[in-house]
Design an enzyme around this catalytic site. Sequence first.
Site, mmCIF file in Angstrom:
data_model
loop_
_atom_site.group_PDB
_atom_site.id
_atom_site.type_symbol
_atom_site.label_atom_id
_atom_site.label_comp_id
_atom_site.label_asym_id
_atom_site.label_seq_id
_atom_site.Cartn_x
_atom_site.Cartn_y
_atom_site.Cartn_z
ATOM 1 N N LYS A 1 78.216 22.570 67.015
ATOM 2 C CA LYS A 1 79.524 22.801 67.650
ATOM 3 C C LYS A 1 79.674 24.274 68.042
ATOM 4 O O LYS A 1 80.154 24.603 69.118
ATOM 5 C CB LYS A 1 80.656 22.400 66.690
ATOM 6 N N HIS A 39 84.326 28.374 60.461
ATOM 7 C CA HIS A 39 84.218 26.965 60.085
ATOM 8 C C HIS A 39 84.050 26.871 58.584
ATOM 9 O O HIS A 39 83.425 27.736 57.966
ATOM 10 C CB HIS A 39 83.003 26.335 60.784
ATOM 11 N N ARG A 79 79.072 9.271 59.489
ATOM 12 C CA ARG A 79 78.828 9.854 58.157
ATOM 13 C C ARG A 79 80.086 9.785 57.306
ATOM 14 O O ARG A 79 80.029 9.541 56.102
ATOM 15 C CB ARG A 79 78.358 11.319 58.292
ATOM 16 N N SER A 97 75.329 19.796 62.096
ATOM 17 C CA SER A 97 76.636 19.381 62.634
ATOM 18 C C SER A 97 77.518 20.604 62.908
ATOM 19 O O SER A 97 78.082 20.760 63.993
ATOM 20 C CB SER A 97 77.296 18.437 61.618
HETATM 21 N N1 URA Z 1 81.866 20.300 58.954
HETATM 22 C C1 URA Z 1 81.175 19.810 60.008
HETATM 23 O O1 URA Z 1 81.475 20.127 61.148
HETATM 24 N N2 URA Z 1 80.155 18.985 59.775
HETATM 25 C C2 URA Z 1 79.783 18.623 58.529
HETATM 26 O O2 URA Z 1 78.844 17.891 58.403
HETATM 27 C C3 URA Z 1 80.510 19.137 57.430
HETATM 28 C C4 URA Z 1 81.561 19.973 57.669
#
Ligand code: URA
Length: 449
Positions: free
Chosen positions: A186, A81, A167, A182
């Site tokens: 995930k 990510h 956001r 965040s």
């Molecule tokens: N990627 C995400 O999944 N969440 C964020 O807040 C920033 C980048």
Amino acid sequence: MVIDWIRRKQQGGELTAEEIRELTEGFTRGDVPDYQMAALLMAIYFKGLTAAEGKAFLRALISSGERQDLSGIPGIKVDKHSTGGVGDKVSLVVAPVVSSLGIPVPMISGRALGHTGGTLDKLESIPGFRTKLSAREFRRILADVGCVLVGQSDSLVPADRRLYALRDVTSTVKIPGLIAASILSKKIAEGANGLVLDVKIGEGGFLPNEEEAVELAKLLVAWAEENGLHTVALGTDMETPLGHAAGNAPEVIESLKILKGEEPDARLATLCELQGAMMIWLGGKANDLRVARQLYREAVVSGKAIQKMQEIAHAQGAAGDVFENFEQNVRPKKKAAITASRSGILARIHAQKIGWGLVDLGAGRKKASDPVDPTAGIYFVAREGDTVKAGDALAEVVWSALNDAAESLARLREAFVVSDEPATERPLVFFVCDRVGCRTVRQSEELFV
Ligand code: URA
């Protein structure tokens, strides 16, 4: 009650874990309206979050949906990510490469956020590609294909889906504790065992300097490891867009070229190889990064990587031959060139101005309900450091939906600085952090020894 919490955060106070759980549950159910959540986010933006509050948000986001148990699928599950950048398409490349080597890649990604692009919007520019899957479909495709690329849904971190969208359009992304909560919600909810993170440093991401990026990387690694997620975080440059293209379909086109082994942008190629090699190492298929990089290269050269991308797209709803005529199918209706207003050196391409220019053009959203123009984007013809003459093309801008693109084009034009001064060289990789600690890196090749 929510109004008390907003007031408390405005005054710099702290919320309890129980309050954060109640708030997140209420927001996910729709009982806490967006306007109150937006006010609370703005108070947090200015007053910050304590570590305890950040971790409480992480737990609340995870438990808003079903945490996946992937123990029935053999192998170490690995994901990656990025904290967000402009032109950052590394996920689209490394997910198929790594899974083509037999490492399961379960990936829950996000949409465009602020001025940065989002993997989900890029995937949805592929005709027929479905990113909204049930938890059951998510597990089935992972088991059958070895990779699944989805977004948050009613069963997969639904609270992050709603909070992320809010956001995005309230300019409250840059809250380190919420970025960490965040991202990790995930990855923990999807059931990954290993994670490679790319913490973007510079105006094109959300962390303006190396110090803030190191702090976020440490937080991400610590919270991930506490949750059993073996994590490596890189800090990498995001002052200038990554690769030859930015925008949804344009980035898919560039990724397909890389997967087919065509000549990529050198910095993008290095980042893909580095993050891909780290995933292969975390997935237990190589004892060191040099061997892992060799496996990565073989997966591309042999054609296995592009074949895997086709399998993933097909399993997620696209036609079997979707990539054969992809460029024609996402052909933009309009285009315009950005040219050099004077001769000199292309000293700078400002990533953030490109990002906001693309949002204006329709590649991202100004309001949560805005549709995205999948064809909108930019192809860079000249790169930082190139010598250009007045009138030379610097970039080609493409789009379909917008009737009057004059303002977006003006914004995009402002991103290019031609001067007599040479471009400032910046390292691609600044640091790497893992559970042992962080170390400074200046040459990415150092990581392969
Ligand atoms: N990627 C995400 O999944 N969440 C964020 O807040 C920033 C980048």
